[in-house]
Scaffold this active site. Structure first.
Site, short mmCIF file in Angstrom:
data_model
loop_
_atom_site.label_atom_id
_atom_site.label_comp_id
_atom_site.label_asym_id
_atom_site.label_seq_id
_atom_site.Cartn_x
_atom_site.Cartn_y
_atom_site.Cartn_z
N SER A 124 0.81 -1.21 0.00
CA SER A 124 0.00 0.00 0.00
C SER A 124 0.85 1.26 0.00
O SER A 124 0.32 2.36 -0.17
CB SER A 124 -0.91 0.02 1.24
OG SER A 124 -0.13 0.03 2.42
N HIS A 145 -3.13 -3.71 -5.44
CA HIS A 145 -3.44 -3.24 -4.09
C HIS A 145 -4.92 -3.37 -3.78
O HIS A 145 -5.75 -2.60 -4.25
CB HIS A 145 -2.99 -1.78 -3.93
CG HIS A 145 -3.25 -1.23 -2.57
ND1 HIS A 145 -3.55 0.10 -2.34
CD2 HIS A 145 -3.28 -1.83 -1.34
CE1 HIS A 145 -3.74 0.29 -1.06
NE2 HIS A 145 -3.60 -0.86 -0.43
N GLU A 157 -6.24 -1.17 -6.84
CA GLU A 157 -5.33 -0.29 -7.56
C GLU A 157 -4.30 -1.15 -8.29
O GLU A 157 -3.58 -1.93 -7.66
CB GLU A 157 -4.61 0.66 -6.59
CG GLU A 157 -5.50 1.69 -5.97
CD GLU A 157 -4.77 2.60 -4.99
OE1 GLU A 157 -5.07 3.80 -4.94
OE2 GLU A 157 -3.88 2.09 -4.26
N ASN A 195 -4.25 6.37 -0.87
CA ASN A 195 -3.51 6.74 0.33
C ASN A 195 -2.83 8.10 0.20
O ASN A 195 -2.46 8.70 1.20
CB ASN A 195 -2.47 5.67 0.68
CG ASN A 195 -3.09 4.52 1.44
OD1 ASN A 195 -4.09 4.68 2.15
ND2 ASN A 195 -2.53 3.33 1.30
#
Length: 519
Positions: A124, A145, A157, A195
């Site tokens: 991540s 991800h 992702e 993120n």
């Protein structure tokens, strides 16, 4: 023709923790034989038993056919050596977030699997480029991800490092789609899409708390009930765990060479130092447990409706707030066009109500040469919102402020009083989310369409940041950010070049995507 892996191919999963188990369940339900590996054999056995229990619960709840659950269970096998993954065509690594550990695993794995086997990392935060740099065939490594819990969260992702083959990325993208997930493409940059872009959601909440704009419960209330988010920033940080959330923030901050936009918070660091990690430790911003008392938001007490409400000519989202005032039979007259004041919503008795534009109410009062200025915070949809936040200029009289509170209450809103901080709560947070989203698109991390999709599916935002900007007006957020930057004198609030450009051109994010594809 689809590039998705056929269900006849074997999928290997390395790591039998929460993420590895979730991914294994997803792949098995999609029809693949799944080989699950962990250095601890007991952990693998426990994981497979846990998946069986998860599938049984889904059957009990009517969400899964019993036959499908049984077949998925049969497809799961435990392996105890990486060499046993030799026949896999896709191996997904889901181990500790350490570059050295991931490199070691993939280096050993390369000795056993076929050259055509795709290697995927569920990292991540670590650079996919860095993980693949030591591989013999770095072109076959891609980020895949998933979000926790993997069986529930839709987003995946698909992250390409510098060496990642476009065909490999496409195969993983289409495989994720075949597994019922919502994949998006991303370039390997710190935080990828979610993120990175989500950092302001936490950061601005923490900074508002540090500036004593409002208490924790009140900020959460405004973000939920006015902003439309499922959880406020403090509730969400408590759920994630402050150790995890703080570590991600630190990682992104360092990766961007200490860019002030990603600066960690001393408040959160103190929580981590104290061991107040949130729900899992029984205490974070809130207390948890059978005897815990939930904090309540500060809501303004009932106040009499005003004598007079006159509306300024407006357009855009603020008209929905004006319509609420009209529906409540509060409006006595409309202000003539020549009396229009930019950002002004209404004259309510002796007060002027304005939409926050990144300045404080006190500064607006000074610029307008009018003492009784009250600011209203942004809402996702004023027509359906149950709550609004208000901030008053320091020189605003109690009676003038009370008239505005009474008008909002008569229109059906609960009012959360907020200290006079620049940008208020929802406006400031959303402006920063929009800004970070614009920068990610501008830097080629992803397309505008994929960015909005990622934020809606990965963190359940009510609407993607760029869609929100289109609806509220790109120029509005450009103005808010410029005013925040001027107020604080910090690079933290600098405006993304793409946001500034679209503010001038009034083009759409999707037009930018089209230009990018054409180029």
């Amino acid at each position: 023709m689809s590039n998705a892996l056929k269900t006849s191919t074997i999928v290997g999963i390395i790591g039998a923790g929460a993420m590895g188990v979730g991914i294994a369940q997803v792949a098995a339900l999609a029809g693949h034989q799944v080989a699950l590996f962990d250095i601890d054999a007991a952990t693998v056995a426990k994981a497979i038993t846990g998946i069986a229990a998860n599938l049984a619960r889904l059957v009990e709840k009517g969400r899964l056919d019993a036959t499908a659950a049984a077949h998925a269970q049969e497809r799961l096998i435990a392996v105890h050596q990486l060499a046993e993954l030799r026949d896999a065509q896709l191996v997904i690594e889901a181990v500790a977030e350490r570059l050295d550990v991931k490199r070691k695993i993939f280096a050993e794995l390369e000795e056993h699997v076929a050259k055509t086997c795709i290697l995927a990392t569920n990292t991540s935060s670590i650079s996919v480029t860095a993980i693949g740099a030591t591989l013999k065939i770095p072109s076959r490594l891609v980020g895949m991800h998933f979000f926790n819990p993997a069986p529930v969260m839709a987003l995946v992702e698909v992250v390409s490092g510098l060496a990642t083959s476009a065909d490999v990325a496409k195969a993983v993208y289409e495989t994720a789609a075949a597994w019922g997930k919502t994949p998006v493409y991303a370039r390997s940059t710190p935080g990828f899409i979610v993120n990175r872009v989500a950092r302001p959601f936490y950061a601005e909440g923490l900074r508002l708390l540090n500036e004593q704009a409002a208490d924790v419960a009140s900020i959460d209330e405004v973000m939920r009930e006015a902003g439309g988010f499922r959880m406020g920033p403090f509730e969400l940080m408590d759920l994630i765990g402050h150790d995890v959330n703080f570590a991600v923030t630190e990682s992104v901050f360092r990766a961007y060479f200490n860019d002030p936009r990603f600066a960690p918070s001393l408040i959160q660091q103190e929580l981590v130092n104290a061991g107040f990690l949130g729900r899992k430790s029984g205490r974070g911003f809130y207390e948890y447990g059978p005897n815990a008392t939930r904090q309540s938001a500060r809501i303004a007490p009932p106040t009499d409706a005003p004598r007079e409400v006159r509306l300024f000519p407006q357009s855009g989202v603020i008209m929905r707030l004006q319509q609420r005032l009209l529906n409540a039979d509060l409006v006595t007259t409309a202000m003539p066009e020549m009396e229009r004041t930019d950002g002004a919503v209404a004259q309510i008795d002796d007060a002027v109500l304005r939409l926050t534009d990144g300045r404080t109410a006190t500064q607006c009062a000074y610029d307008m040469e009018h003492d009784n200025v009250v600011l209203v915070d942004l809402a996702l949809d004023y027509a359906g919102s149950s709550t609004v936040a208000l901030a008053r200029a320091r020189q605003c009289s109690d009676s003038a402020y009370a008239a505005v509170v009474g008008a909002m209450q008569a229109a059906g809103y609960s009012v959360v009083p907020v200290a006079d901080v620049a940008g208020m709560i929802v406006m400031r947070t959303v402006a920063m989310l929009v800004n970070e989203a614009a920068d990610a698109v501008n830097q080629g991390v992803c397309t505008a369409a994929d960015l909005d999709l990622a934020m809606e599916k990965g963190v359940n935002y009510p609407v993607g940041p760029l869609k929100w900007a289109d609806e509220a007006g790109v120029t509005l957020f450009n103005t808010v950010l410029k005013n925040l930057c001027a107020h604080y004198g910090e690079d933290r609030y600098r405006v993304s070049p793409l946001l500034a450009a679209l503010s001038w051109s009034r083009a759409s994010w999707h037009a930018h995507d089209a230009v990018d594809r054409a180029a």
